[in-house]
Design a protein around this motif. Structure first.
Motif, PDB file in Angstrom:
ATOM      1  N   ASP A   1      41.103  70.584  37.650  1.00  0.00           N
ATOM      2  CA  ASP A   1      41.305  69.134  37.661  1.00  0.00           C
ATOM      3  C   ASP A   1      40.502  68.407  36.595  1.00  0.00           C
ATOM      4  O   ASP A   1      40.423  67.175  36.606  1.00  0.00           O
ATOM      5  N   ALA A   2      39.921  69.166  35.632  1.00  0.00           N
ATOM      6  CA  ALA A   2      39.325  68.522  34.459  1.00  0.00           C
ATOM      7  C   ALA A   2      40.387  68.071  33.471  1.00  0.00           C
ATOM      8  O   ALA A   2      40.088  67.325  32.529  1.00  0.00           O
ATOM      9  N   VAL A   3      41.645  68.516  33.667  1.00  0.00           N
ATOM     10  CA  VAL A   3      42.705  68.108  32.738  1.00  0.00           C
ATOM     11  C   VAL A   3      42.916  66.595  32.803  1.00  0.00           C
ATOM     12  O   VAL A   3      42.849  65.986  33.870  1.00  0.00           O
ATOM     13  N   LEU A   4      43.155  66.017  31.642  1.00  0.00           N
ATOM     14  CA  LEU A   4      43.536  64.612  31.521  1.00  0.00           C
ATOM     15  C   LEU A   4      44.888  64.593  30.814  1.00  0.00           C
ATOM     16  O   LEU A   4      44.961  64.544  29.586  1.00  0.00           O
ATOM     17  N   PRO A   5      45.990  64.692  31.588  1.00  0.00           N
ATOM     18  CA  PRO A   5      47.316  64.770  30.965  1.00  0.00           C
ATOM     19  C   PRO A   5      47.683  63.445  30.297  1.00  0.00           C
ATOM     20  O   PRO A   5      47.464  62.366  30.863  1.00  0.00           O
ATOM     21  N   VAL A   6      48.243  63.550  29.108  1.00  0.00           N
ATOM     22  CA  VAL A   6      48.690  62.368  28.369  1.00  0.00           C
ATOM     23  C   VAL A   6      50.209  62.441  28.247  1.00  0.00           C
ATOM     24  O   VAL A   6      50.752  63.441  27.746  1.00  0.00           O
ATOM     25  N   ALA A   7      50.887  61.416  28.726  1.00  0.00           N
ATOM     26  CA  ALA A   7      52.348  61.394  28.721  1.00  0.00           C
ATOM     27  C   ALA A   7      52.887  61.369  27.296  1.00  0.00           C
ATOM     28  O   ALA A   7      52.210  60.910  26.365  1.00  0.00           O
ATOM     29  N   PRO A   8      54.100  61.864  27.105  1.00  0.00           N
ATOM     30  CA  PRO A   8      54.697  61.875  25.762  1.00  0.00           C
ATOM     31  C   PRO A   8      54.702  60.492  25.125  1.00  0.00           C
ATOM     32  O   PRO A   8      55.089  59.509  25.760  1.00  0.00           O
ATOM     33  N   GLY A   9      54.238  60.417  23.892  1.00  0.00           N
ATOM     34  CA  GLY A   9      54.238  59.162  23.154  1.00  0.00           C
ATOM     35  C   GLY A   9      53.211  58.154  23.595  1.00  0.00           C
ATOM     36  O   GLY A   9      53.196  57.026  23.092  1.00  0.00           O
ATOM     37  N   SER A  10      52.341  58.515  24.531  1.00  0.00           N
ATOM     38  CA  SER A  10      51.349  57.578  25.065  1.00  0.00           C
ATOM     39  C   SER A  10      49.967  57.844  24.486  1.00  0.00           C
ATOM     40  O   SER A  10      49.720  58.882  23.869  1.00  0.00           O
ATOM     41  N   THR A  11      49.077  56.895  24.716  1.00  0.00           N
ATOM     42  CA  THR A  11      47.669  57.066  24.388  1.00  0.00           C
ATOM     43  C   THR A  11      46.905  57.197  25.689  1.00  0.00           C
ATOM     44  O   THR A  11      46.882  56.270  26.501  1.00  0.00           O
ATOM     45  N   GLY A  12      46.304  58.348  25.910  1.00  0.00           N
ATOM     46  CA  GLY A  12      45.515  58.543  27.111  1.00  0.00           C
ATOM     47  C   GLY A  12      44.193  57.809  27.032  1.00  0.00           C
ATOM     48  O   GLY A  12      43.688  57.531  25.937  1.00  0.00           O
ATOM     49  N   GLU A  13      43.634  57.500  28.186  1.00  0.00           N
ATOM     50  CA  GLU A  13      42.326  56.844  28.243  1.00  0.00           C
ATOM     51  C   GLU A  13      41.345  57.767  28.949  1.00  0.00           C
ATOM     52  O   GLU A  13      41.544  58.134  30.109  1.00  0.00           O
ATOM     53  N   MET A  14      40.310  58.139  28.233  1.00  0.00           N
ATOM     54  CA  MET A  14      39.272  59.006  28.790  1.00  0.00           C
ATOM     55  C   MET A  14      38.020  58.185  29.028  1.00  0.00           C
ATOM     56  O   MET A  14      37.461  57.626  28.079  1.00  0.00           O
ATOM     57  N   PRO A  15      37.550  58.098  30.263  1.00  0.00           N
ATOM     58  CA  PRO A  15      36.298  57.386  30.510  1.00  0.00           C
ATOM     59  C   PRO A  15      35.136  58.114  29.835  1.00  0.00           C
ATOM     60  O   PRO A  15      35.017  59.339  29.935  1.00  0.00           O
ATOM     61  N   TYR A  16      34.303  57.361  29.127  1.00  0.00           N
ATOM     62  CA  TYR A  16      33.109  57.983  28.536  1.00  0.00           C
ATOM     63  C   TYR A  16      32.243  58.493  29.680  1.00  0.00           C
ATOM     64  O   TYR A  16      31.913  57.748  30.602  1.00  0.00           O
ATOM     65  N   PRO A  17      31.895  59.782  29.671  1.00  0.00           N
ATOM     66  CA  PRO A  17      31.240  60.376  30.846  1.00  0.00           C
ATOM     67  C   PRO A  17      29.786  59.935  31.002  1.00  0.00           C
ATOM     68  O   PRO A  17      29.118  59.577  30.023  1.00  0.00           O
ATOM     69  N   PRO A  18      29.273  59.982  32.226  1.00  0.00           N
ATOM     70  CA  PRO A  18      27.873  59.637  32.469  1.00  0.00           C
ATOM     71  C   PRO A  18      26.942  60.766  32.018  1.00  0.00           C
ATOM     72  O   PRO A  18      27.377  61.872  31.711  1.00  0.00           O
ATOM     73  N   MET A  19      25.671  60.467  31.975  1.00  0.00           N
ATOM     74  CA  MET A  19      24.606  61.445  31.757  1.00  0.00           C
ATOM     75  C   MET A  19      24.633  62.077  30.368  1.00  0.00           C
ATOM     76  O   MET A  19      24.172  63.204  30.160  1.00  0.00           O
ATOM     77  N   THR A  20      25.187  61.376  29.387  1.00  0.00           N
ATOM     78  CA  THR A  20      25.181  61.898  28.019  1.00  0.00           C
ATOM     79  C   THR A  20      25.074  60.756  27.027  1.00  0.00           C
ATOM     80  O   THR A  20      25.545  59.644  27.278  1.00  0.00           O
TER      81      THR A  20
END
Length: 231
Positions: A57-76
């Motif tokens: 469940d670490a996958v962050l699927p991005v739909a075709p033609g879309s821009t995915g949004e990844m939250p900047y992770p904590p503790m780094t």
């Protein structure tokens, strides 16, 4: 079967040009599979690659033609990008010979092995596992999976990544130390591969830090593109 609590949803990635989804069983990653990246990480450049894992469940699927949004992770304070060709396994097995390995490949995708480099570096110094540096939430953004029969992946396909339009990583997949078939052969000696497994095959040189607001655009020729914004 009666569960004590409701089971978690199955992690899944869209299939390109389809309404179907590819269910994710495990995520395997190949470390230092490009010689120049191995050098920039302090290695000799030709040592044997190795394996580590991320949760499904670490996958962050991005739909075709879309821009995915990844939250900047904590503790780094040092989040790095690593662009990779991803291999999706459709037929399981163990001790798979390289000559037979491509029969087990269902498809391909473009992926990012996002890394909390400061946490990984600290774990290395202490001789501890890399889990907090590599296996955190949303650490595996991925494009739709292109079925193998539809992909036009050539042995010298270009793999590349830009950040905010500027070039960061660029190589060809024939620069991998272990190619796809060899990777499957080696990995299947340690684990029984299952349908639904994803293999992130390693990243070329040019890894670096990214910040909130950055737009990452990756591609593998003959497979697809991946756009992710850090939020």
């Amino acid at each position: 079967m009666q569960f004590a609590i409701p089971p978690a949803a199955i992690a899944a990635v869209p299939v390109a040009n389809s309404d179907a989804y590819f269910p994710v069983h495990r995520i395997y990653c190949v470390g230092r599979n490009y010689a120049e990246h191995a050098k920039e990480m302090g290695g000799t450049g030709r040592e044997a690659p190795f394996f580590f894992m991320k949760p499904a469940d670490a996958v962050l699927p991005v739909a075709p033609g879309s821009t995915g949004e990844m939250p900047y992770p904590p503790m780094t304070a040092d989040l790095h990008h690593e662009i990779e060709l991803v291999v999706a396994i459709g037929k399981g097995g163990s001790n798979i010979a390289a000559a037979d390995a491509m029969q087990h490949v269902w498809g391909y995708a473009v992926g990012l092995d996002m890394t909390r480099r400061d946490l990984q570096g600290e774990a290395k110094k202490l001789g501890r596992p890399w889990c907090t540096g590599k296996g955190f939430d949303h650490s595996a953004p991925i494009s739709p999976i292109c079925p193998a029969q539809q992909a036009q992946l050539q042995p010298s396909a270009t793999i590349s990544l830009t950040v905010n339009g500027g070039p960061r990583q660029r190589s060809t997949i024939d620069n991998m130390i272990w190619n796809i078939a060899e990777t499957i052969e080696h990995l299947s000696k340690f684990y029984t591969l299952q349908p639904g497994d994803l293999i992130f095959t390693g990243t070329p040189e040019g890894v670096g830090a990214v910040q909130k607001g950055d737009l990452l655009e990756g591609a593998v020729d003959g497979v697809g593109q991946l756009r992710v914004k850090l939020v």
